[in-house]
Design a protein around this motif. Structure first.
Motif, PDB file in Angstrom:
ATOM      1  N   PHE A   1       0.824  -1.212   0.000  1.00 26.17           N
ATOM      2  CA  PHE A   1       0.000   0.000   0.000  1.00 26.17           C
ATOM      3  C   PHE A   1       0.858   1.263   0.000  1.00 26.17           C
ATOM      4  CE2 PHE A   1      -3.070  -3.084   1.776  1.00 26.17           C
ATOM      5  CZ  PHE A   1      -4.086  -2.894   0.857  1.00 26.17           C
ATOM      6  N   GLY A   2       2.020   1.218   0.658  1.00 25.37           N
ATOM      7  CA  GLY A   2       2.912   2.371   0.645  1.00 25.37           C
ATOM      8  C   GLY A   2       3.438   2.654  -0.746  1.00 25.37           C
TER       9      GLY A   2
ATOM     10  N   SER B   1       0.598   4.043  -2.907  1.00 27.34           N
ATOM     11  CA  SER B   1       0.223   5.412  -2.535  1.00 27.34           C
ATOM     12  C   SER B   1       1.250   6.426  -3.036  1.00 27.34           C
ATOM     13  CB  SER B   1       0.088   5.515  -1.009  1.00 27.34           C
ATOM     14  OG  SER B   1      -0.906   4.631  -0.531  1.00 27.34           O
TER      15      SER B   1
ATOM     16  N   MET C   1       1.079   6.708  -6.829  1.00 26.68           N
ATOM     17  CA  MET C   1      -0.096   7.446  -7.294  1.00 26.68           C
ATOM     18  C   MET C   1       0.088   8.945  -7.113  1.00 26.68           C
ATOM     19  SD  MET C   1      -3.360   5.123  -6.085  1.00 26.68           S
ATOM     20  CE  MET C   1      -4.486   6.397  -6.668  1.00 26.68           C
ATOM     21  N   VAL C   2       0.656   9.353  -5.973  1.00 22.29           N
ATOM     22  CA  VAL C   2       0.868  10.783  -5.728  1.00 22.29           C
ATOM     23  C   VAL C   2       1.865  11.353  -6.727  1.00 22.29           C
ATOM     24  CG1 VAL C   2       1.777  12.468  -4.091  1.00 22.29           C
ATOM     25  CG2 VAL C   2       0.257  10.644  -3.283  1.00 22.29           C
TER      26      VAL C   2
ATOM     27  N   PHE D   1      -3.352   5.160 -10.695  1.00 18.35           N
ATOM     28  CA  PHE D   1      -3.688   3.923  -9.989  1.00 18.35           C
ATOM     29  C   PHE D   1      -3.324   2.706 -10.830  1.00 18.35           C
ATOM     30  CE2 PHE D   1      -6.842   0.583  -8.983  1.00 18.35           C
ATOM     31  CZ  PHE D   1      -6.510   0.356  -7.652  1.00 18.35           C
TER      32      PHE D   1
ATOM     33  N   SER E   1       0.375   2.030 -10.880  1.00 15.82           N
ATOM     34  CA  SER E   1       0.983   1.681  -9.595  1.00 15.82           C
ATOM     35  C   SER E   1       1.163   0.177  -9.423  1.00 15.82           C
ATOM     36  CB  SER E   1       0.132   2.218  -8.438  1.00 15.82           C
ATOM     37  OG  SER E   1      -1.123   1.566  -8.365  1.00 15.82           O
TER      38      SER E   1
ATOM     39  N   GLN F   1      -1.159  -6.510  -4.339  1.00 10.14           N
ATOM     40  CA  GLN F   1      -1.532  -5.599  -5.423  1.00 10.14           C
ATOM     41  C   GLN F   1      -2.584  -6.226  -6.339  1.00 10.14           C
ATOM     42  OE1 GLN F   1       2.010  -4.397  -7.521  1.00 10.14           O
ATOM     43  NE2 GLN F   1       2.597  -2.909  -5.950  1.00 10.14           N
TER      44      GLN F   1
END
Length: 213
Positions: free
Chosen positions: A79-80, A83, A86-87, A117, A120, A152
């Motif tokens: 998840f890190g 995230s 995505m940013v 997304f 990622s 994922q």
């Protein structure tokens, strides 16, 4: 014609291997080349492809456990990574849309977030083949990478189910009952021995599980 496609894929895979590249790179090149030439897969090729993917996912399942997926270093890394990616990707896309305009000018925040997304995710197939070819599949970082990729993939499946409105059937809850069948499966594997019945049992479990889901 199917035989010619397989021979062409073999030649490209062998060529990639000769260049110290993973054979998967050659297979991808073969697919791109055949598609550019207007070759379309038929039912036989689709069946072979589905069988290959099914067996590959089955072997991945043999290497992981639910307990490994619940470890903090696995889900936090998955998840890190997603995230942060995505940013960063959203920022780059929005910045490019503002500066370049034109082709990227039609991107809004929602479209940008969707593209970021999608980007990622990593390719489970490529990573596994690279780890396998380098002999790192059974190392700690290799197992960690596979577990992260599985997280994922689960996120991707959940997103696709929600985006398409195709929620799993309520009958899917019965799959939890497979836990109670584990002793029976172990007994079947033990009785299958180590001869030709063992790989046949693996095929039955993999394809049977595929059809059940």
């Amino acid at each position: 014609m199917n035989t010619l496609w397989l021979v062409f894929a073999f030649v490209c895979g062998f060529g990639a291997r000769s260049l110290q590249l993973p054979p998967l790179v050659g297979f991808l090149i073969a697919g791109f080349a055949l598609n550019a030439a207007g070759v379309q897969p038929n039912a036989t090729l689709d069946a072979i492809a589905n069988l290959g993917i099914t067996l590959m996912l089955f072997t991945i399942g043999l290497k992981i456990s639910i307990g490994d997926l619940l470890k903090r270093e696995v889900w936090a890394t998955a998840f890190g990574h997603m995230s942060v990616w995505m940013v960063v990707t959203s920022t780059l896309l929005m910045g490019s849309a503002v500066m370049v305009g034109g082709l990227l000018g039609g991107l809004d925040l929602r479209a940008t977030a969707l593209i970021a997304f999608a980007l990622s995710f990593s390719s489970t197939v490529c990573v596994i083949k690279i780890l396998e070819d380098s002999g790192e599949l059974k190392t700690r970082h290799g197992r960690l990478a596979i577990n992260v990729l599985v997280i994922q993939d689960l996120v991707a499946v959940a997103f696709l189910a929600g985006a398409t409105g195709k929620a799993p059937s309520p009958w899917a809850l019965l799959l939890v009952g497979l836990i109670a069948v584990r002793p029976i499966l172990r007994a079947v594997l033990a009785r299958a021995g180590h001869g030709e019945m063992l790989p046949l049992t693996g095929f039955v479990l993999a394809i049977g599980g595929y059809e059940l889901f």
